[in-house]
Design an enzyme around this catalytic site. Structure first.
Site, PDB file in Angstrom:
ATOM      1  N   GLY A  52      98.531 118.659  86.676  1.00 50.12           N
ATOM      2  CA  GLY A  52      98.676 119.813  85.807  1.00 50.12           C
ATOM      3  C   GLY A  52      98.897 121.071  86.601  1.00 50.12           C
ATOM      4  N   CYS A  79      96.507 114.096  91.418  1.00 51.26           N
ATOM      5  CA  CYS A  79      96.800 115.496  91.752  1.00 51.26           C
ATOM      6  C   CYS A  79      95.721 116.418  91.184  1.00 51.26           C
ATOM      7  CB  CYS A  79      98.204 115.850  91.271  1.00 51.26           C
ATOM      8  SG  CYS A  79      98.918 117.228  92.158  1.00 51.26           S
ATOM      9  N   TYR A  80      96.030 117.207  90.160  1.00 54.80           N
ATOM     10  CA  TYR A  80      94.982 118.039  89.549  1.00 54.80           C
ATOM     11  C   TYR A  80      93.770 117.194  89.202  1.00 54.80           C
ATOM     12  CZ  TYR A  80      92.665 121.143  86.207  1.00 54.80           C
ATOM     13  OH  TYR A  80      91.754 121.919  85.550  1.00 54.80           O
ATOM     14  N   HIS A 165     101.881 111.677  93.420  1.00 50.15           N
ATOM     15  CA  HIS A 165     102.163 111.143  92.082  1.00 50.15           C
ATOM     16  C   HIS A 165     102.653 109.695  92.179  1.00 50.15           C
ATOM     17  CE1 HIS A 165     101.699 114.834  89.717  1.00 50.15           C
ATOM     18  NE2 HIS A 165     102.019 115.429  90.850  1.00 50.15           N
ATOM     19  N   GLU A 167     103.229 107.777  89.811  1.00 44.90           N
ATOM     20  CA  GLU A 167     103.994 107.411  88.617  1.00 44.90           C
ATOM     21  C   GLU A 167     105.487 107.686  88.727  1.00 44.90           C
ATOM     22  OE1 GLU A 167     101.823 109.824  88.999  1.00 44.90           O
ATOM     23  OE2 GLU A 167     102.239 111.607  87.792  1.00 44.90           O
ATOM     24  N   SER A 218     124.642 107.229  64.919  1.00 43.58           N
ATOM     25  CA  SER A 218     125.799 107.696  65.688  1.00 43.58           C
ATOM     26  C   SER A 218     126.610 106.551  66.273  1.00 43.58           C
ATOM     27  CB  SER A 218     125.301 108.543  66.851  1.00 43.58           C
ATOM     28  OG  SER A 218     124.563 107.712  67.729  1.00 43.58           O
ATOM     29  N   GLY A 219     126.073 105.323  66.187  1.00 43.08           N
ATOM     30  CA  GLY A 219     126.732 104.210  66.865  1.00 43.08           C
ATOM     31  C   GLY A 219     126.250 104.067  68.298  1.00 43.08           C
ATOM     32  N   GLY A 220     125.406 105.003  68.767  1.00 48.53           N
ATOM     33  CA  GLY A 220     124.812 104.906  70.099  1.00 48.53           C
ATOM     34  C   GLY A 220     123.649 103.931  70.067  1.00 48.53           C
ATOM     35  N   VAL A 221     123.107 103.652  71.233  1.00 49.84           N
ATOM     36  CA  VAL A 221     122.069 102.616  71.294  1.00 49.84           C
ATOM     37  C   VAL A 221     120.779 103.038  70.581  1.00 49.84           C
ATOM     38  CG1 VAL A 221     121.330 103.320  73.606  1.00 49.84           C
ATOM     39  CG2 VAL A 221     120.788 101.050  72.804  1.00 49.84           C
ATOM     40  N   ASP A 222     120.416 104.313  70.688  1.00 46.88           N
ATOM     41  CA  ASP A 222     119.119 104.727  70.134  1.00 46.88           C
ATOM     42  C   ASP A 222     119.098 104.622  68.614  1.00 46.88           C
ATOM     43  OD1 ASP A 222     118.791 105.452  72.792  1.00 46.88           O
ATOM     44  OD2 ASP A 222     119.401 107.510  72.418  1.00 46.88           O
ATOM     45  N   SER A 224     121.246 103.050  66.649  1.00 49.81           N
ATOM     46  CA  SER A 224     121.572 101.708  66.145  1.00 49.81           C
ATOM     47  C   SER A 224     120.331 100.812  66.219  1.00 49.81           C
ATOM     48  CB  SER A 224     122.706 101.082  66.954  1.00 49.81           C
ATOM     49  OG  SER A 224     123.838 101.925  66.917  1.00 49.81           O
ATOM     50  N   LYS A 361     115.133 105.603  77.696  1.00 51.82           N
ATOM     51  CA  LYS A 361     116.320 104.832  77.315  1.00 51.82           C
ATOM     52  C   LYS A 361     116.208 103.343  77.638  1.00 51.82           C
ATOM     53  CE  LYS A 361     120.198 106.307  76.387  1.00 51.82           C
ATOM     54  NZ  LYS A 361     120.530 106.783  75.052  1.00 51.82           N
TER      55      LYS A 361
HETATM   56  N1  LIG Z   1     127.591 111.649  64.759  1.00 47.47           N
HETATM   57  C1  LIG Z   1     126.326 111.494  64.370  1.00 47.47           C
HETATM   58  N2  LIG Z   1     126.027 111.216  63.078  1.00 47.47           N
HETATM   59  C2  LIG Z   1     124.747 111.068  62.689  1.00 47.47           C
HETATM   60  N3  LIG Z   1     123.702 111.181  63.494  1.00 47.47           N
HETATM   61  C3  LIG Z   1     123.924 111.460  64.782  1.00 47.47           C
HETATM   62  C4  LIG Z   1     125.234 111.622  65.302  1.00 47.47           C
HETATM   63  N4  LIG Z   1     125.142 111.866  66.620  1.00 47.47           N
HETATM   64  C5  LIG Z   1     123.834 111.867  66.932  1.00 47.47           C
HETATM   65  N5  LIG Z   1     123.079 111.610  65.827  1.00 47.47           N
HETATM   66  C6  LIG Z   1     121.604 111.556  65.755  1.00 47.47           C
HETATM   67  O1  LIG Z   1     121.050 112.232  66.883  1.00 47.47           O
HETATM   68  C7  LIG Z   1     120.246 111.344  67.642  1.00 47.47           C
HETATM   69  C8  LIG Z   1     120.311 111.687  69.111  1.00 47.47           C
HETATM   70  O2  LIG Z   1     121.600 111.427  69.623  1.00 47.47           O
HETATM   71  P1  LIG Z   1     121.756 110.619  70.976  1.00 47.47           P
HETATM   72  O3  LIG Z   1     123.179 110.657  71.384  1.00 47.47           O
HETATM   73  O4  LIG Z   1     120.705 111.088  71.920  1.00 47.47           O
HETATM   74  O5  LIG Z   1     121.310 109.144  70.570  1.00 47.47           O
HETATM   75  P2  LIG Z   1     122.215 107.941  70.125  1.00 47.47           P
HETATM   76  O6  LIG Z   1     123.557 108.449  69.772  1.00 47.47           O
HETATM   77  O7  LIG Z   1     121.489 107.190  69.077  1.00 47.47           O
HETATM   78  O8  LIG Z   1     122.235 107.052  71.393  1.00 47.47           O
HETATM   79  P3  LIG Z   1     123.064 107.302  72.738  1.00 47.47           P
HETATM   80  O9  LIG Z   1     122.131 108.121  73.574  1.00 47.47           O
HETATM   81  O10 LIG Z   1     123.263 105.930  73.264  1.00 47.47           O
HETATM   82  O11 LIG Z   1     124.315 108.038  72.431  1.00 47.47           O
HETATM   83  C9  LIG Z   1     120.781 109.968  67.310  1.00 47.47           C
HETATM   84  O12 LIG Z   1     119.843 108.975  67.587  1.00 47.47           O
HETATM   85  C10 LIG Z   1     121.077 110.128  65.841  1.00 47.47           C
HETATM   86  O13 LIG Z   1     119.883 110.009  65.084  1.00 47.47           O
HETATM   87  N1  LIG Z   2     100.827 118.609  90.294  1.00 45.55           N
HETATM   88  C1  LIG Z   2      99.551 118.991  90.181  1.00 45.55           C
HETATM   89  O1  LIG Z   2      98.746 118.381  89.503  1.00 45.55           O
HETATM   90  C2  LIG Z   2      99.212 120.299  90.844  1.00 45.55           C
HETATM   91  C3  LIG Z   2      97.738 120.598  90.855  1.00 45.55           C
HETATM   92  C4  LIG Z   2      97.464 122.009  91.321  1.00 45.55           C
HETATM   93  N2  LIG Z   2      98.004 122.933  90.387  1.00 45.55           N
HETATM   94  C5  LIG Z   2      98.059 122.226  92.719  1.00 45.55           C
HETATM   95  O2  LIG Z   2      98.954 123.017  92.866  1.00 45.55           O
HETATM   96  O3  LIG Z   2      97.621 121.617  93.664  1.00 45.55           O
HETATM   97 MG   LIG Z   3     124.749 109.470  70.962  1.00 42.07          MG
END
Ligand SMILES: Nc1ncnc2c1ncn2[C@@H]1O[C@H](COP(=O)(O)OP(=O)(O)OP(=O)(O)O)[C@@H](O)[C@H]1O
Ligand SMILES: NC(=O)CC[C@H](N)C(=O)O
Ligand SMILES: [Mg+2]
Ligand SMILES: O=c1[nH]c(=O)c2[nH+]cn([C@@H]3O[C@H](COP(=O)(O)O)[C@@H](O)[C@H]3O)c2[nH]1
Length: 505
Positions: A52, A79-80, A165, A167, A218-222, A224, A361
């Protein structure tokens, strides 16, 4: 049973949860100050105190609630979090003479957290405070040149701390260290993407009840993938709406319709080209463009809600990077307003359903695989909702969009033709406002410069520029200048994220 992660405002808190998920462990993120009974409700087998921005010696430094550190379960401070553990046990923390940001090599390491880890250990640091006096009962188990106390442990009380970190991906062996912590906690590592799907479905059902849902698709992966998940969760109460805002790529509307039909979601396509173009007319500021697009999306959904609704809920495929970049994390900066988060209008009439809001993603792609989304959609490069508007720099026009569409099509088809598409995580073309002098057919030209960009990344939070072969780039440059007569110069973007972002606006 779970691991509870107490969030003290680090950029990376979600990444801790994400690494645990990868290791098959279920974890829950709670605010740093969450009361003891709230934490106990999660049945924790271990607790992580995140990093933090505060310093533990500040008056207003955030602290875990009373009693949390008295629990007889392992605690890992990052860290913190480590600085807090040390201070609370009677040690001392001060602003260090030497700060560490970025990579540092451990000069020596050992102890329980590092068990089984061998060879060099590169640790990613981001701190300016350090533990200057070790509390009683603790020993130092790792050091760097500049930080004598880089990791600490107290085996008796099972308290552990790391100044770096573990992570982030830039600590390559950090995953092993976190796995060791899970082992110390006795966590069974059987949490899988199937569990996540079941939980997401249950959450959506609890949120939506009998309400009707409009899915922005949008037809994108998220989106769809979300379509398949929602079809399972709410069935008939779902209508998917795809907006053609005039900012799509060549042939994209037809391709999206053809790809989504077989999925069996109830799909409506909306032609909103005129509205988007009118609203964007003459606007050149990237943030303003994004806000207008966010608003126009919602206005278009409202129009559809009047025609097909009413709808109580708007579902979007929002992911964690969209949220954090739009300043959605505690204390995080606004990098750019993603249309679906920071770009939403204030008067939003729908309740949002965003089950993927905490995921990355590659995790959504894993869920997509389990839900049976075809690979050509699942592995498609992301395409941002604001589309070509944020790749056509400055004020847009039909003419410029048309140029960009043709450049983009040559580049993306070229990547497929040369078998390079799947090796990149995302590729795009940008139309810059730069005009420069060229010579073609013995004549002077004064035309636009197109930029090509391709990146590799897992989570789109950080990215490397793709090392595409020169021969391929030469072919692309050649084709673009020959086929798109408005372009006389092509450049390739060789900047990572950070310092750049993937999109140019
Ligand atoms: N042309 C569109 N029509 C309707 N909704 C859309 C459109 N473009 C984006 N969105 C909405 O916005 C969201 C975020 O868009 P984003 O491009 O990040 O995701 P995605 O299109 O689903 O996947 P990808 O990241 O693979 O393109 C989408 O998941 C969808 O809900
Ligand atoms: N990334 C951190 O957690 C930073 C901790 C604290 N703020 C520092 O500067 O040391
Ligand atoms: Mg998209
Ligand atoms: O749906 C979206 N709406 C947006 O407003 C938006 N802005 C960026 N992106 C996509 O997010 C990823 C990270 O992009 P940046 O490095 O440019 O921030 C990349 O994959 C970008 O294409 C967006 N997606």
């Amino acid at each position: 049973m779970s691991v509870v992660i107490l969030d003290f405002g680090s950029q990376f808190t979600r990444l801790i949860a994400r690494r645990f998920r990868e290791l098959g462990a279920y974890s829950v993120i709670l605010p740093g100050s969450a009361p003891l009974d709230r934490i106990l409700r999660e049945n924790p087998q271990g607790i992580v105190l995140s990093g933090g921005p505060s310093s533990v010696y500040d008056e207003a430094a955030p602290k875990p609630a009373p009693g949390v550190l008295d629990l007889d379960i392992p605690v890992l401070g990052v860290c913190y979090g480590m600085q807090y553990l040390a201070q609370q046990a009677g040690g001392d923390v001060k602003r260090a003479g030497k700060r560490e940001y970025g990579k540092a090599d451990l000069t020596q390491y050992g102890g329980q957290l590092f068990e089984g880890i061998q060879g060099e250990f590169v640790a990613w640091m981001s701190h300016s405070d350090s533990v200057t006096q070790l509390p009683e009962g603790y020993e130092v188990v790792a050091q760097t040149e500049d930080t004598p106390v880089t990791a600490i442990e107290n085996r008796e009380t099972r308290r552990y701390g790391v100044q770096f970190h573990p992570e982030v991906v830039h600590t390559p062996k950090g995953g092993q260290l976190l796995a060791n912590f899970l082992g110390i906690c006795g966590v069974t590592r059987d949490w899988t993407a199937e569990h996540i799907i079941d939980e997401l479905i249950a959450d959506v059902q609890a949120q939506v009840g009998d309400g009707r849902v409009l899915l922005a698709i949008s037809g994108g992966v998220d989106s769809s993938t979300l379509g398949l998940l929602l079809a399972k969760a709410v069935g008939e109460k779902l209508t998917a709406v795809f907006i053609d805002h005039g900012l799509l790529r060549l042939g994209e509307r037809e391709q999206v319709e053809a790809a989504l039909k077989p999925l069996g979601v109830n799909l409506v396509t909306v032609d909103a080209r005129a509205e988007f173009m009118a609203a964007l007319d003459g606007v050149s500021d990237p943030e303003q463009k994004r806000k207008i697009i966010g608003r126009e999306f919602i206005r278009a959904f409202e129009r559809e809600a009047r025609a097909y609704g009413p709808f109580d809920f708007l579902a979007q495929g929002t992911l964690y990077p969209d949220v954090i970049e739009s300043a959605g994390g505690e204390g995080a900066a606004n990098i750019k307003s993603h249309h679906n988060v920071g770009g939403l209008p204030d008067d939003l009439a729908f309740k949002l359903v965003e089950p993927f809001r905490t995921l990355f993603k590659d995790e959504v792609r894993e869920i997509a695989r389990l839900l049976g989304l075809p690979d050509h959609i699942r592995m498609r490069h992301p395409f941002p909702g604001p589309g070509l508007a944020i790749r056509c720099l400055g004020a847009i026009s039909e003419e410029k969009l048309d140029i960009l569409r043709r450049v983009d099509d040559i580049f993306i088809s070229g990547l497929r033709e040369f078998g390079l598409y799947d090796g990149c995580s995302q590729a795009l073309a940008i139309l810059t406002p730069i005009q420069s002098v060229g010579v073609m057919g013995d004549e002077r030209t004064y035309s636009y410069t197109a930029a090509l960009r391709a990146v590799t990344t897992d989570d789109f939070m950080t990215a490397e520029w793709a090392r595409l072969p020169y021969e391929f780039l030469a072919t692309m440059s050649n084709r673009i200048v020959n086929q798109v007569h408005e372009i006389n110069r092509v450049v390739y973007d060789i900047t990572g994220k950070p310092p750049a972002t993937i999109e140019w606006e």
